[in-house]
Design an enzyme around this catalytic site. Structure first.
Site, PDB file in Angstrom:
ATOM      1  CG  HIS A  13     -45.373 -28.614 -30.282  1.00 35.79           C
ATOM      2  ND1 HIS A  13     -45.641 -29.871 -29.635  1.00 35.79           N
ATOM      3  CD2 HIS A  13     -46.513 -28.150 -30.743  1.00 35.79           C
ATOM      4  CE1 HIS A  13     -46.624 -30.694 -30.482  1.00 35.79           C
ATOM      5  NE2 HIS A  13     -46.549 -29.461 -31.343  1.00 35.79           N
ATOM      6  CB  SER A  50     -35.892 -12.721  -2.787  1.00 28.93           C
ATOM      7  OG  SER A  50     -34.332 -12.784  -2.450  1.00 28.93           O
ATOM      8  CD  GLU A  67     -42.913 -20.246  -7.540  1.00 26.39           C
ATOM      9  OE1 GLU A  67     -42.155 -20.141  -7.891  1.00 26.39           O
ATOM     10  OE2 GLU A  67     -43.424 -18.984  -6.129  1.00 26.39           O
ATOM     11  CE  LYS A  77     -36.207 -14.185  -7.508  1.00 29.74           C
ATOM     12  NZ  LYS A  77     -35.950 -15.358  -6.717  1.00 29.74           N
TER      13      LYS A  77
END
Ligand code: ARG
Length: 483
Positions: free
Chosen positions: A156, A277, A290, A283
């Protein structure tokens, strides 16, 4: 370009419809397979005496020449052709004259296209399978560096029990091993040669289907001529294997994305597989993970489209089936490119064992073991569970203002309780000394005791890595034998 079925050149078909019906843009990718199938067919026609040996030899020469040109990338498929099959026949006839016109005896584009697609899927399936083995190897290499790296296992999405980084990666390997098996199963079922089914009913000419099947490396000719040209369940299975594989890769990549976040910090994605980025210079983004996650939908789309394409089709061939190729290519291409990216991504991961360990230290991951401690001393599980819960509650009280800090070590909490304090939590703790309990609950001890088949104990995961290494090695050997 005149159609092979046209009696009068240019008779009738609207130019837009003509283009609409053409499949050449997609099926020119079957050039190599079409030439391979045609070579086997031409040889069979000569061997059976359906065409003179000299004609068969001319066809073999012409087709081999086209195959060599195709391999060199210098055979451009005419975009005006109706499909790749018409193109090959027309090109052959242009080069050989009448001999080229003999090739299509005893076959049809219907069995031809069914064959070409099967040949393509067989090769693609081999490539995907080999790359799955690469992915398993890459994961095992990473896992061997994390045999004792304690990390939280989740249910969970809540910290549940301690595992190791290696054990978690081996869970991915278990799924990939089944994916590998799924492609092999699908290949075994698709191992039938449709050639000779012709348009739908075979031919009255004395063709030799066994010979063609053997020549093309199939186990046997397909068993029913109508089924052979009408069914694309092999394509459905191929897409389904790809879809399941991508579902797995997508899940794994989701975890990589989470792990690479500052919130988790369990891994860093190396510079070869992360991007910066344009706006925020701090970043490092896990883009390949992804994008694999994002691309998985393509394979599901292909699978669903292949199922829907066939669901209402009367036997035998219907033009709807022409849609199969683009869908199969999409599924195969997505699977292969995502797998290749996944292998590189895994190799670039830098595990952060300290962050994993810190996360495992909070969340009372020892709670189930506290109950098991009592079970091993003869306490019934439900009672032991209640006593474990009482210990968790004591830990929470300590964390909420007991002067232990926000994330106290359970060892300190138990030591402060002492034997009497422990017994006061629940009768089942009576007679248990902190000196026995504390070492039992260390995360290392919790993991080491899970020395069971499929468990996270370092010795188990080490031997599982060994088994997987032997598996990938023997599978690679088998593939080489077959080729
Ligand atoms: N381009 C067609 C396909 O991909 C080849 C078979 C055509 N057969 C026919 N009877 N029109 O399905």
């Amino acid at each position: 370009m005149a159609k092979i079925w046209e009696t009068k050149a240019g008779a009738g078909v609207d130019p837009f419809i003509d283009e609409f019906l053409s499949s050449v843009q997609a099926d020119s990718r079957l050039l190599r397979e079409d030439l391979e199938g045609s070579l086997a067919h031409a040889a069979m026609l000569g061997r059976t005496g359906i065409i003179p040996e000299a004609t068969a030899a001319a066809l073999a020469g012409g087709l081999s020449e086209l195959a060599a040109l195709a391999r060199a990338g210098s055979l451009a498929v005419d975009p005006g052709a109706e499909d790749v099959h018409s193109f090959v026949e027309a090109e052959l006839t242009r080069r050989l004259g009448d001999a080229g016109r003999s090739l299509h005896a005893g076959r049809s584009r219907n069995d031809q296209v069914a064959l070409d697609l099967r040949l393509w899927m067989r090769r693609a399936s081999g490539e995907v399978s080999a790359t799955i083995l690469d992915a398993i190897d890459a994961l095992c290499a990473l896992a061997s560096r994390g045999l004792t790296a304690v990390m939280p296992g989740y249910t969970h999405m809540q910290r549940a029990q301690a595992v190791t980084f290696a054990h978690h990666l081996l869970a991915w390997c278990a799924a990939l091993e089944r994916d590998h098996g799924r492609f092999a199963d699908a290949e075994a079922r698709a191992d039938e040669c449709p050639l000779g089914a012709c348009a739908l009913a075979g031919t009255g000419l004395p063709i030799d289907r066994e010979l063609c099947a053997r020549e093309l490396g199939f186990a046997r000719p397909s068993r029913n001529s109508m089924d052979a040209v009408a069914d694309r369940d092999a394509a459905v299975e191929f897409a389904s294997c790809a879809a399941t594989l991508l579902m797995h890769l997508s899940r794994f990549c989701e975890e990589i994305v989470l792990w690479a976040s500052s919130e988790f910090g369990f891994v860093r994605v190396g510079p070869s597989c992360s991007t910066g980025s344009s706006v925020m210079p701090q970043k490092r983004n896990p883009d390949p993970a992804e994008l694999i996650r994002g691309k998985s939908g393509r394979a599901y789309g292909s699978l669903v489209a292949l199922l829907v394409m066939q669901k209402g089709l009367p036997l035998a061939y219907d033009r709807d089936l022409q849609e199969d190729k683009a869908l199969v290519f999409e599924a195969g291409d997505t699977a292969l490119s995502c797998l290749r990216a996944f292998c590189l991504l895994v190799a670039s991961l830098e595990p952060q064992a300290g962050r994993m360990r810190d996360a495992a230290e909070s969340g009372c991951l020892w709670a189930a073991d506290a109950a098991e401690f009592l079970v091993s001393r003869g306490i019934p599980f439900r009672t032991a569970y209640a006593a474990g819960r009482a210990l968790v509650e004591a830990w929470v009280r300590a964390a909420e203002g007991g002067g232990f800090g926000r994330n106290p070590a359970i060892a300190g909490v138990i030591a402060a309780l002492g034997e009497a304090g422990l017994a006061g939590l629940h009768p089942a703790w009576a007679g248990v000394s902190p000196g026995e309990l504390v070492p039992y609950l260390s995360l290392e001890a919790c993991i080491a005791r899970r020395d069971l088949v499929g468990g996270p104990a370092p010795a188990r995961t080490a031997s599982e890595i060994g088994r997987l290494a032997a598996f990938t090695k023997s599978e690679r050997g088998r593939t080489r034998d077959r080729v």
